[in-house]
Design an enzyme around this catalytic site. Structure first.
Site, PDB file in Angstrom:
ATOM      1  N   GLU A 174       8.052 -31.598  47.221  1.00 26.70           N
ATOM      2  CA  GLU A 174       8.096 -31.596  48.220  1.00 26.70           C
ATOM      3  C   GLU A 174       7.477 -32.863  49.212  1.00 26.70           C
ATOM      4  O   GLU A 174       6.936 -32.496  50.365  1.00 26.70           O
ATOM      5  CB  GLU A 174       8.405 -30.359  49.329  1.00 26.70           C
ATOM      6  CG  GLU A 174       9.397 -29.441  48.458  1.00 26.70           C
ATOM      7  CD  GLU A 174       9.581 -28.302  49.277  1.00 26.70           C
ATOM      8  OE1 GLU A 174       8.767 -27.909  50.300  1.00 26.70           O
ATOM      9  OE2 GLU A 174      10.449 -27.405  49.068  1.00 26.70           O
ATOM     10  N   GLU A 293      14.353 -25.217  43.233  1.00 19.11           N
ATOM     11  CA  GLU A 293      14.198 -24.262  44.171  1.00 19.11           C
ATOM     12  C   GLU A 293      15.535 -24.105  44.936  1.00 19.11           C
ATOM     13  O   GLU A 293      15.914 -24.905  45.548  1.00 19.11           O
ATOM     14  CB  GLU A 293      13.113 -24.534  45.069  1.00 19.11           C
ATOM     15  CG  GLU A 293      11.619 -24.787  44.742  1.00 19.11           C
ATOM     16  CD  GLU A 293      10.672 -24.714  45.807  1.00 19.11           C
ATOM     17  OE1 GLU A 293      10.883 -24.364  47.019  1.00 19.11           O
ATOM     18  OE2 GLU A 293       9.464 -25.535  45.645  1.00 19.11           O
TER      19      GLU A 293
END
Length: 511
Positions: A174, A293
């Site tokens: 991320e 995710e």
């Protein structure tokens, strides 16, 4: 009168063979995922290394082929050297992502031994937040190089003779997110990821690499992030990552179950961005997706904020411990169907996470273990969703939602397992008020019959499981599917998860 839907399945109308790694999961050094989750020395079910065997049994029941580790946000300040060697010599560190205390009792070598217990493989993430190319290469050498070098010999001195041979590596986590330790701009990350990938492949050309995509579809840089970073990494990586969590924050269950449509749109947009870069580069390579995710996550947000802001630096505090209800299980089922329908491009996916932290498996500190509602659709998909995803040609009724307009009642996909001569239909009726009769044309599957119709339903959408009581679980559908002249007629009850399994009659032997 029931609503009606029709579907045609043909063994030749194929999306792609499903990569079993779409049924992967995730363990991060966060909350009680590791400490008090998979690892609890002194527990009656713990083995000599401290790994809870009651948890191992449930993980094996899910049949998870790959598990991402050690993060997550955690990885962006992870000093891997702290997690190896004699445990008593390992330092304690302030863990910045979740403001916890990391004692490094479990590290790469211990986790790799646990992975073997659950018959899975490690998907390793490297720190591109506070560290970079050299440290990623050193970690790869430690894990995968046989012997005779600084870091491979270090591994051997630590008691691990054979290399771990980890094949899938995430280039950070991320990195588009301002919350990320060492957050990068898209140009900074693209350059760093490309150079890291090139260097790592010099050490082990057999590895697969995942470049960071956007943290979610609402990021202000999406999808420019994908196009900009892939302009650097396209020829050096195998996948771009996707992350997405959903929640019923407005307590609108009908609109909540429409969020799988957002997931579908997100995937299609990322595919478009990848193909744009492919065209721009005149490349023959197709970029695939690691949706590493995904889950429902919103129940615990307030409690998590209190811990990080008001009670920091605890060891394994109870964070992200969402208690899932029945409607959460329906959305997880819908998300699994969405992943299967994109089997041509989504090759890896990780339910985040596996134990205690937004997880299908929960442990009680006093000793118990139990299955959350989301355990079951994931288990069914992992168990029966191996094979080739078929393209369903479907028509049916729709209903209105507050935020997504008109959506389909039925979401479905079918998986054809040629080796076992089985066909499995996964279907969710996301109409909360009316049942739907689904008629499926399976005439191309001559000789097949209905083996079982598994169903999960509950009059209370907010019903949840606990250590004391399991309120949400699958049952036999009591003849809700029947075969008539090459058609299956199935009753899909309102707000229900359905697994309709077909098998072939054994051939009659000639005398």
């Amino acid at each position: 009168m029931n609503r009606r839907a029709k579907m045609v399945l043909d063994r030749e109308l194929r999306i792609a063979r499903i990569d079993e790694r779409i049924y992967g999961s995730f363990i991060e050094h966060l909350g009680r995922a590791v400490y008090g989750g998979i690892y609890q020395p002194g527990h009656p079910e713990a083995d000599e290394e401290g790994f809870r065997q009651d948890v191992v049994r449930l993980v094996k029941e899910l049949n998870v082929p790959v598990i991402r580790y050690p993060g997550g946000n955690f990885v962006s300040n992870f000093y891997w050297e702290d997690s190896v060697g004699p445990v008593e010599e390992r330092p304690h560190r302030l863990e910045l992502a979740w403001r916890s205390m990391e004692r490094n009792e479990i590290g790469i070598n211990e986790f790799s031994r646990w992975i073997k217990q659950v018959d899975s493989q490690v998907m390793m993430a490297v720190n591109l937040g506070t560290r970079g190319i050299a440290d990623a290469c050193n970690l790869l050498e430690y894990c995968n190089y046989p012997s005779g070098t600084k870091y491979s010999d270090m591994r051997i001195r630590h008691g691990v003779k054979d290399p771990h041979n980890i094949k899938v590596w995430c280039l950070g986590n991320e990195m588009d997110g301002p919350w990320q330790i060492g957050h990068k701009t898209m140009e900074e990350y693209g350059r760093l990821a490309a150079e890291t990938a090139k260097a790592m492949r010099l050490i082990d050309p057999s590895i697969e690499l995942v470049s960071c995509g956007s943290s979610n579809r609402d990021m202000p840089t999406f999808p420019e992030w994908e196009a900009a970073t892939l302009s650097h990494t396209y020829e050096y990586v195998d996948y771009i990552s996707m992350h997405q969590y959903y929640g019923n924050r407005d307590n609108d269950s009908s609109d909540f179950l429409a969020q799988s449509d957002d997931m579908d749109d997100f995937i299609r947009t990322v595919i478009a961005a990848c193909d744009y870069v492919k065209a721009k580069k005149r490349s023959k390579k197709t970029m695939n997706i690691s949706f590493d995710e995904w889950n429902v996550w919103f129940h615990s947000n307030e409690a998590d904020n209190d811990i990080t802001e008001n009670h920091p630096w605890q060891v394994a505090p109870p964070m992200l411990e969402d208690i899932y209800n029945f409607e959460d299980a329906l959305l997880v089922g819908l998300m699994l169907i969405t992943l299967m329908r994109h089997a041509d491009r989504v090759k890896i996916a990780c339910l985040a996470q596996l134990v205690n932290v937004i997880a299908p498996i929960m442990t009680d500190a006093a000793g118990g273990v139990w299955k959350q509602t989301i355990f079951y659709p994931f288990m069914h998909a992992s168990r029966y969703g191996r094979g080739t995803a078929l393209l369903p040609v479907i028509s049916g009724t729709k209903h209105m939602t507050a935020g997504h307009g008109e959506i389909t009642d039925i979401e479905t996909v079918a998986v054809y397992n040629e080796e076992k001569d089985e066909l499995t239909i996964f279907a969710v009726n996301r109409n909360l008020k009316e049942d739907v009769e689904l008629t499926t044309d399976v005439r191309s599957f001559e000789g097949y019959h209905v083996l079982e119709h598994i169903v999960m339903e509950n009059e209370d959408l907010k019903a949840a499981n606990s250590l004391a009581e399991e309120k949400v679980y699958p049952v036999n559908g009591d003849n809700r599917s029947r075969m008539e002249d090459g058609f299956i007629i199935s009753l899909l009850k309102k707000a229900s998860w359905n697994v309709i399994r077909l098998g072939k009659y054994p051939a009659v032997r000639e005398k």
